[in-house]
Design an enzyme around this catalytic site. Structure first.
Site, PDB file in Angstrom:
ATOM      1  N   ARG A  86       5.086 -14.520  12.134  1.00  0.00           N
ATOM      2  CA  ARG A  86       4.318 -15.649  11.586  1.00  0.00           C
ATOM      3  C   ARG A  86       4.359 -16.938  12.402  1.00  0.00           C
ATOM      4  O   ARG A  86       3.341 -17.613  12.488  1.00  0.00           O
ATOM      5  CB  ARG A  86       4.763 -15.898  10.135  1.00  0.00           C
ATOM      6  N   LYS A 107      10.307   2.837  10.972  1.00  0.00           N
ATOM      7  CA  LYS A 107      11.628   3.088  10.345  1.00  0.00           C
ATOM      8  C   LYS A 107      11.714   4.521   9.807  1.00  0.00           C
ATOM      9  O   LYS A 107      11.803   4.748   8.600  1.00  0.00           O
ATOM     10  CB  LYS A 107      11.911   2.068   9.246  1.00  0.00           C
ATOM     11  N   ASP A 146      13.883  10.998   7.632  1.00  0.00           N
ATOM     12  CA  ASP A 146      13.458  12.267   7.020  1.00  0.00           C
ATOM     13  C   ASP A 146      14.383  13.352   7.575  1.00  0.00           C
ATOM     14  O   ASP A 146      15.366  13.035   8.258  1.00  0.00           O
ATOM     15  CB  ASP A 146      11.978  12.537   7.370  1.00  0.00           C
TER      16      ASP A 146
HETATM   17  O1  C5P Z   1       6.953 -13.295  10.589  1.00  0.00           O
HETATM   18  P1  C5P Z   1       8.356 -13.077  11.047  1.00  0.00           P
HETATM   19  O2  C5P Z   1       8.674 -13.684  12.406  1.00  0.00           O
HETATM   20  O3  C5P Z   1       9.382 -13.398   9.997  1.00  0.00           O
HETATM   21  O4  C5P Z   1       8.355 -11.494  11.283  1.00  0.00           O
HETATM   22  C1  C5P Z   1       9.436 -10.794  11.632  1.00  0.00           C
HETATM   23  C2  C5P Z   1       9.123  -9.335  11.799  1.00  0.00           C
HETATM   24  O5  C5P Z   1      10.360  -8.656  11.870  1.00  0.00           O
HETATM   25  C3  C5P Z   1       8.348  -8.705  10.653  1.00  0.00           C
HETATM   26  O6  C5P Z   1       7.427  -7.768  11.220  1.00  0.00           O
HETATM   27  C4  C5P Z   1       9.384  -7.986   9.819  1.00  0.00           C
HETATM   28  O7  C5P Z   1       8.921  -6.771   9.280  1.00  0.00           O
HETATM   29  C5  C5P Z   1      10.466  -7.682  10.852  1.00  0.00           C
HETATM   30  N1  C5P Z   1      11.825  -7.626  10.288  1.00  0.00           N
HETATM   31  C6  C5P Z   1      12.453  -8.681   9.687  1.00  0.00           C
HETATM   32  N2  C5P Z   1      13.717  -8.596   9.201  1.00  0.00           N
HETATM   33  C7  C5P Z   1      14.386  -7.472   9.331  1.00  0.00           C
HETATM   34  C8  C5P Z   1      13.798  -6.375   9.952  1.00  0.00           C
HETATM   35  C9  C5P Z   1      12.500  -6.493  10.422  1.00  0.00           C
HETATM   36  O8  C5P Z   1      11.875  -9.752   9.561  1.00  0.00           O
HETATM   37  N3  C5P Z   1      15.620  -7.429   8.890  1.00  0.00           N
END
Ligand code: C5P
Length: 231
Positions: free
Chosen positions: A208, A61, A64
């Site tokens: 996850r 992300k 800068d």
């Molecule tokens: O574990 P999970 O399936 O919730 O992970 C989702 C991934 O997507 C994580 O790496 C998280 O940082 C990313 N993410 C998110 N929601 C957002 C942007 C990114 O869950 N709005």
């Protein structure tokens, strides 16, 4: 384009990443490396993924001044990264510099913009002096990013349909994916893989539900099947 499953490697060390990779099927082509793992290990974290011929989504992300972001994109491209995130709030000059740096790379990565962090609410907007609503802000920043040459947007599957109509060619990367009846964890606005695909998602990010499963390979296969079932 066939929608891609990206497994988010949200683990704290190279050792745990290796363990996760060992448990996952070869069929998974894409992995996401985020800030946690990148800061823990550095660019060497990409080597085991490249050795396995995986595609890499580097989710740092970037936000800068234009020159700094352009140089970061150039360097990441030289490491063989395929997809990266930038913050749309960095503004047009930053977005154009990032897009230009990607295009000029020998192996150009695609760039997708984050419009508004899902952790922010209207009260945070007041603190930040932003008078638009959350959805108006996301729409305006999406327009800014795409018109600046960014390839796509990170979005919830629930907003993907509207964005797909507005930006027919954009990449749409959707986190917050869960199988029906799955544990939602801290994600508030979840969607199934097939729903995300129906709404126009091109890349589905799952962390996850796969990494913490007893049988990660079986969950990954169930997700592939659900993606395929989308009309
Ligand atoms: O574990 P999970 O399936 O919730 O992970 C989702 C991934 O997507 C994580 O790496 C998280 O940082 C990313 N993410 C998110 N929601 C957002 C942007 C990114 O869950 N709005």
């Amino acid at each position: 384009m066939n929608p891609a499953l990206i497994v988010a490697l949200d683990v704290p060390s190279a050792k745990e990443m290796e363990e996760a990779l060992e448990r996952l099927p070869d069929r998974i082509e894409w992995y996401k490396v985020g800030l946690e793992l990148f800061c823990a290990v550095g660019p060497d974290i990409l080597t085991p993924l490249k050795k396995r011929n995986k595609k890499i989504f580097m989710d740092l992300k970037l936000h800068d001044i234009p020159r700094t972001v352009a140089n970061a994109v150039k360097t990441a491209a030289s490491h063989g990264v395929n997809l990266m995130t930038v913050h749309a709030i960095g503004g047009r000059a930053m977005l154009e510099a990032a897009a230009g740096a990607a295009r000029e790379s020998a192996n150009p990565p695609k760039l997708v913009a984050v419009t508004t962090l899902t952790s922010l609410n209207e009260e945070d907007f007041r603190d930040l002096g932003i008078s638009r609503t959350l959805s108006d802000q996301a729409a305006a920043l999406g327009e800014l990013a795409i018109s600046s040459g960014i390839d796509g947007l990170v979005t919830s599957a629930h907003e993907a349909g509207v964005l797909r109509k507005k930006f027919p060619d954009a990449l749409l990367v959707t986190p917050g994916i869960r199988m029906p009846g799955g544990d939602t964890g801290d994600q508030k606005r979840v969607a199934t893989p097939s729903f995300a695909v129906q709404q126009g998602a091109t890349h589905l990010v799952v962390g996850r539900p796969i990494l913490r499963a007893e049988d990660p390979a079986a969950v990954a296969e169930a997700i592939f099947a659900d993606i395929k079932s989308a009309p």
